[in-house]
Design a protein around this motif. Structure first.
Motif, mmCIF file in Angstrom:
data_model
loop_
_atom_site.group_PDB
_atom_site.id
_atom_site.type_symbol
_atom_site.label_atom_id
_atom_site.label_comp_id
_atom_site.label_asym_id
_atom_site.label_seq_id
_atom_site.Cartn_x
_atom_site.Cartn_y
_atom_site.Cartn_z
ATOM 1 N N CYS A 89 0.862 -1.178 0.000
ATOM 2 C CA CYS A 89 0.000 0.000 0.000
ATOM 3 C C CYS A 89 0.899 1.229 0.000
ATOM 4 C CB CYS A 89 -0.922 0.009 1.222
ATOM 5 S SG CYS A 89 -2.316 -1.129 1.070
ATOM 6 N N LEU A 90 0.745 2.060 -1.010
ATOM 7 C CA LEU A 90 1.651 3.187 -1.251
ATOM 8 C C LEU A 90 0.933 4.519 -1.094
ATOM 9 C CD1 LEU A 90 4.204 4.594 -2.532
ATOM 10 C CD2 LEU A 90 3.197 4.063 -4.756
ATOM 11 N N ASP A 91 1.592 5.454 -0.431
ATOM 12 C CA ASP A 91 1.116 6.829 -0.301
ATOM 13 C C ASP A 91 1.180 7.497 -1.683
ATOM 14 O OD1 ASP A 91 0.727 9.520 0.175
ATOM 15 O OD2 ASP A 91 2.603 9.796 1.267
ATOM 16 N N TYR A 92 0.037 7.511 -2.369
ATOM 17 C CA TYR A 92 -0.037 8.021 -3.744
ATOM 18 C C TYR A 92 -0.508 9.470 -3.721
ATOM 19 C CZ TYR A 92 -1.058 7.679 -8.804
ATOM 20 O OH TYR A 92 -1.085 7.844 -10.178
ATOM 21 N N THR A 93 0.298 10.318 -3.062
ATOM 22 C CA THR A 93 -0.045 11.726 -2.901
ATOM 23 C C THR A 93 1.200 12.560 -3.178
ATOM 24 O OG1 THR A 93 -1.569 11.077 -1.130
ATOM 25 C CG2 THR A 93 -1.097 13.429 -1.363
ATOM 26 N N GLY A 94 1.064 13.676 -3.870
ATOM 27 C CA GLY A 94 2.204 14.540 -4.127
ATOM 28 C C GLY A 94 3.299 13.813 -4.894
ATOM 29 N N PHE A 125 -4.115 10.137 0.065
ATOM 30 C CA PHE A 125 -4.314 10.439 1.485
ATOM 31 C C PHE A 125 -5.402 11.480 1.706
ATOM 32 C CE2 PHE A 125 -1.353 7.567 2.922
ATOM 33 C CZ PHE A 125 -1.306 7.592 4.310
ATOM 34 N N THR A 126 -6.626 11.014 1.676
ATOM 35 C CA THR A 126 -7.782 11.829 2.041
ATOM 36 C C THR A 126 -8.083 11.603 3.524
ATOM 37 O OG1 THR A 126 -9.301 10.035 1.498
ATOM 38 C CG2 THR A 126 -8.721 11.571 -0.282
ATOM 39 N N ASP A 127 -8.941 12.468 4.083
ATOM 40 C CA ASP A 127 -9.369 12.261 5.468
ATOM 41 C C ASP A 127 -10.115 10.937 5.608
ATOM 42 O OD1 ASP A 127 -8.240 14.555 6.514
ATOM 43 O OD2 ASP A 127 -10.046 15.770 6.269
#
Length: 220
Positions: A89-94, A125-127
């Motif tokens: 699972c990867l932080d797909y933000t910025g 990364f949404t709330d």
């Protein structure tokens, strides 16, 4: 705070480790490996948290810290490990968007709604995502389903994440910036826990937590 020191202490174990030699990654694993990657390029720590799942227990095997490293260099390190990891699972933000796209090209995307069953789940990364992964991590620790290394850096990092209620009444999760990071290890751990909760290619369903007494120890 999300994770009190007392809760973290119940999950610290000698069998949970922060580093692994190359021989570990070149060997065939007896139990499946899962990982969560909180990607960062410059300001924060880039953390790949990998755990081995033995029955219902997830045992931390490596907490890879990549500070100030170029995106291609990070992708190369993670790709070597991802050959042996069942799900990431990867932080797909910025800045994580570029890394995610490169890994999806090599290992395929996991997206149940689209019937895609590759290795990489791209997590924006949404709330809403935060309200999923951080409470789920707390439950996993409360049920002692995740063993973590007993180091001061990890302990302080996990403890730094806070549950916040905004003026509008919405719940989110935040952490202060410090020289030790921005709860980057905690986020990597939460993503790893999410990855381990996703079923395999046969069905692709999320696992259901089993009922068991607290304090159960891992048996080799």
């Amino acid at each position: 705070m999300l994770l009190p020191y007392e809760l973290i202490a119940t999950c610290e174990a000698a069998e949970a480790t922060t580093t692994q030699a190359d021989a570990f990654w070149n060997a065939r694993q007896q139990f499946p490996l899962y990982a969560g990657w909180d990607f960062a390029r410059k300001k924060d720590l880039s953390v790949l948290w990998t755990a081995q799942k033995v029955g219902p227990i997830k045992v931390t095997k490596e907490v890879l810290i990549m500070r100030g490293m170029s995106t291609p260099a990070q992708v190369e390190l993670v790709s070597h490990r991802l050959k042996h990891i069942t799900r990431l699972c990867l932080d797909y933000t910025g800045a994580g968007v570029g890394a995610g796209d490169l890994l999806v090209e090599k290992f395929g995307e996991w997206n149940f709604d689209k019937h895609q069953f590759g290795k990489v789940e791209l997590c924006t990364f949404t709330d809403s995502l935060k309200r999923d992964i951080f409470p789920s991590l707390k439950v996993a620790l409360e049920q002692r389903e995740f063993l973590v290394p007993a180091t001061r850096e990890i302990r302080e990092d996990l403890h730094s994440m806070y549950r916040v209620v905004t003026a509008a009444g919405n719940v989110t999760y935040r952490a202060p910036h410090s020289p030790n990071g921005h709860a980057d290890r905690c986020t990597g751990l939460a993503l790893c826990n999410r990855a381990a909760g996703i079923g395999g290619a046969a069905g692709g369903l999320r696992s259901v937590k089993s009922e068991r007494p607290r304090g159960r120890r891992l048996v080799a």
